[in-house]
Structure formats: structure tokens, C-alpha cells
Scaffold this active site. Sequence first.
Site, PDB file in Angstrom:
ATOM      1  CD  GLU A   1     -46.222  66.578 128.752  1.00 46.79           C
ATOM      2  OE1 GLU A   1     -47.074  66.843 129.626  1.00 46.79           O
ATOM      3  OE2 GLU A   1     -45.013  66.395 129.000  1.00 46.79           O
TER       4      GLU A   1
ATOM      5  CD  GLU B   1     -45.165  63.219 132.739  1.00 46.48           C
ATOM      6  OE1 GLU B   1     -44.291  63.261 133.629  1.00 46.48           O
ATOM      7  OE2 GLU B   1     -44.922  63.348 131.536  1.00 46.48           O
TER       8      GLU B   1
END
Length: 591
Positions: A367, A272
Amino acid sequence: MLLTSLGLTLLLANSVAGQSIEGLGVSGGRGPRGGIGDDAHPVRRPQALITDAKIPIAPNTTRQLAPGPAPRLVLHNRTLSTCDNRRAVLIDSSTGGAQQEMLGFGHAWTGSTVSVLDSLDDDVFVQVMRDLFGQEGNNMNFMRHTIGSSDLDGNQYSYDDNGPSFNQGEPDLELANFDLGPHGRAMAKMIARMGDVKGDVFLFGSPWSYPGWMKHNNLFIAPNLNEGSYSNIMNNSFNTKYIPQAIQYFTKYVDAFRDHGVTVNGLTLMNEPLNAQGGYPCMFLDAADEAAILAQGLGEEMHNRGVKVMAYDHNTDQPMYPLRVAQGAPEYTDMAAWHCYQGSVANYSVIQDFHYAYPDKLQFMTECSNYLPEAGSDNWSVAQNFIPPVRYGASGATMWVMATDPDFGPHSPYGGCAGCLGSIIVNSSTTYTKTNDYFMVGQFSRFIRRGAVNYKVLEGVEGTTYDPNWFDLIAVKNPDMGWAVVFMNNLGSDQDVVLSFTAGGFEWEGTIPNATVVTWLLPSDQIVGQSGVLPQASGTAVSGTGTGEGRICSTTSSVASSSSAPPTSMLEPVPHTTHTIAADGRSSGVA
């Protein structure tokens, strides 16, 4: 420069459909550990495996990877009579319909996973590893792990903090203090034990943060720190003057894991990279900086070690990020990685867009988590984030957090997911629970083999991730030349399906019950031709011309909504929902 619309159109017209997994540094998965559908274990009879979307309130009340009525051959010499309300599913089985090769499906190794699995008695640990990675278990072979700590870790650390905490160290320009530390070593040693069960896992690592001294860190200590507050990290972003040290950091990590018997096959430079909130294990990394790290030496170092690099590793709402990385370091950007957290649902069509620009680069959904699921509710998290990515071009997917304690931990005291469900919940040193997520992941990891080829679905999908009701599917041809077709039925009623292929071959039909994920395993045309017409499946109503080989009609009533439970008569026992290991090592308790 970024692609113009004309350039994108030309790429679309000239792109090659198929993407190969050749050269990824792992075995082909077709040997004795490959599982059903590989060269050594061909599918010889049609099968259906069912997992109910409903999260069970009590054990043995839902179907979880349970055998169901098998799909049947369609015979064309009979009338449709009362069974003509069918859903036509059409697969483009021609050469032009062949899409990407599949690498695999799995979960993520986190600090919480290592902590709770390490608390198990050794014989129980061996059993849970078989459940996760064994050929008779979920057979997972595409796995992620955290480089340093993440939010699902009770201890915050990097491999070179060089100071009192993970965000307060002094610069270590030579990385003289690099060390996996006790938590990193525990993870490496446990992942090495995974290899005792399954030796062909593709493992990739992702950091949640670089060492604090590599970041622009203006540290502000809250005055009420002793009253439950914590340090707030402002401007939590990578400092590009430390690019040489970042390259060393990743290189040392790969080498250190190798010294512990773990081969790292892949890498994302930042989990991220657009997440930079203060006080959280994360770091902002611009796409240009990610490309610069690769171009200035990391790409070459990783390729010299057989490690493939995945760009991005974040949500689908910023699709230009991996394109910018690939443009800045084209020879070292091997793959792209996507997450599911784009609002309420993810738009996985961006996978197809990236493929048009870079048809030779693999992509993955790396994810997604199931947050605070409630018993008695329907759980579509795995199916909604495995099926669409594959249909749009992903070669595999991983869910977040493989195992936790009953309180969804341990997790970071600074924030993070305090309600992410894992596949395994460890209750004590002798007991663990397989969750609904475990069985949902198994619908993919057990039956889609490495090297399988995904094919275009031309007809049969209804609705999208944005709709309250939805019917979706993927169809892959396994190395044994048979098919694994995974259906998701959230339409509110049972669906009678007839499955056909554009390039000929046999047609199949059967019922996909409402509120389920169902995998059909179909033998190759060659095996069907050798064995002749397959016997009629039990538990079905038949119509036809008196041959005894008519089509299947559902004998169950359609239900009003996708949250309704299946009839009790159709339920099958759930094997080993919770294991209690007795002193003599034999499993007891729920059977």
C-alpha cells in the site's frame, strides 16, 4: 528468540538469492493473456515507453506511456567523440545476480472503487475494466481488496456486525450471523467480473477491522453526537479470547468469495495492525497475537484452501513485526507485506533484512497512496514506491485506491484519506479519467511479466529516496529471456545511459529524459543475434567511425530542474485520457 547479530551475519552469508513464486495458486502468466515479454509474445525489437512525472494541466500535454526513441546496440568499433559523458548502468546478469521472481503489480479494490465503477453504464464499465486489466491496457495481475469496509468506503461494516453498527454488536460465538452483506456481495461480484478480462490475477484480502465484538471496545458516546461528533472507540485492540471466532471469520470469508466465483489467493490478517486510533476503521493486532491466530488453526485452514498468508501489512519503521510473526508461526507465514507511510519516505532496505532471515518467503509493497497531487507538479509516488522495493527484493507492489469520484470518495465519515488519488476518476455514468497514476502503474504492470526474475543493479543508481534528486532503476529478465528495465530520472537533466551486463551479451544505449519514468524493452540475445544489427533509431544524433551505427547522444537540452516540462515537439498524443461513450457505444471526445 530474535536473531542475534552473529546469526544474522551467518544467514546473510548462506542465504539463497532467488525466491520462487511457484505454488501461489495462480497461472504462470505466460499464456495468451500474459502480454509482451511472455513466452508467446517475445520482444522482437528494442522499445522505449515514457511517462512524464509532471501531472498534466490539460490533456495531451505530457507523454503518458508514449513511445520514445528506442535504445540501440552499442558498437565497439567507433570513437566516443562528443558523447563520452554517459551514465554507466551495470546489471549482474550472472546466476549470482538473479534475485526474486516477480508476481505482478496492481491496485486495490475498495468500497469507493466498487461504488463509482458500479455507477457506470455497462459498456463504459467493460471499457474501464479493459483499460485496467486487459492486455492492451494496464494488464494488472496483483490486486488487493478490503475485507469489510475501509476508510475508502462510505459505509462502515464487517461481515458479522451482529448489532446496530460495525462497533456495537454482541458476540456471535458461532458466527451464525456471518454475511457478506450488500456491500461485500457487490465487491465480490465486481471482482468476479475482473476475471472476465484477466483470469490469472493474484488477489489478496486485508481487513481494516475485525467485527467490533472481537475487540476490547470501551464505547464512549460524545455528548454532542448530534452536532457532528461521533463515537470514540477506546482500547481498539483484538481480544485474544476470540481467536477461534477470528479463524472462522476468515475461513467463511474465503469460502463466501469462492461461492461468488472469486478465488482468494492471499491474506493479511490486519491492515496496519499498529494503527488503533479511536473512531476509525482499524484495530491494533500485536505480532504475537497474529502468530497465535495462525498457529492455532487459521494457517492450516488457509493452506488447505490454497491461500498464502502475508505477515504485517504496515510501515517499514517496525521491521521486527513480521519477523516476530514468522518466528511464532514459521510454517504458516508465507510472505511479508510493507507500506510506504514511514514519515516522508519509506526505508525499503528492511525488505533485504527480512530476506536474510527468511530467504524463502516472498515480500511485497502492498500500500501507498498519492495524496492530493496538484496539476503541474511532478508525481513520483508510484516510481518511488515500486522501484526500490523490487530492487531490495519485493516480488510486486500495489497502490492504494483504484478508483474514486472527483472528490476522492466515497470515504469514511470517521476519518481516512480525503485526498487519495486513484488510477481512475469516474466523472459520470459515461465518462472517466485516467490519472497520471494510471500511466505510472502501467510502466510496471504492462511490461514486467509474472515469472520474470529481478537482477542486481551494480552500477547506475544515484541518490536515494531521501535526496531531492535521484536516479533509480530495476532490471528484470522476462520469460521470453528479454529484459524490461524501468528507469526513474529525477536528477534535473537528461541522462545518456549505456547499459551492460556482467555475464556478457549485448550492450544498449539511449537517453532517459529528465523528469520521466522510462521502460526499455530489450529483445533476448538470441533474437538480436538472429536479426543482426538493429536499425538506427530516429530522432538521435550519431557519432562514430562512419559505419552509420554510432552511439546515441541526446538532442535535447538539459533542463534546470526536475519540474520542467519536456519540449512540445517531443510530446505525443495521450490516447483516451477521458472516455465519453456515445449512445451507439463508440468512444468519442478526447482521442
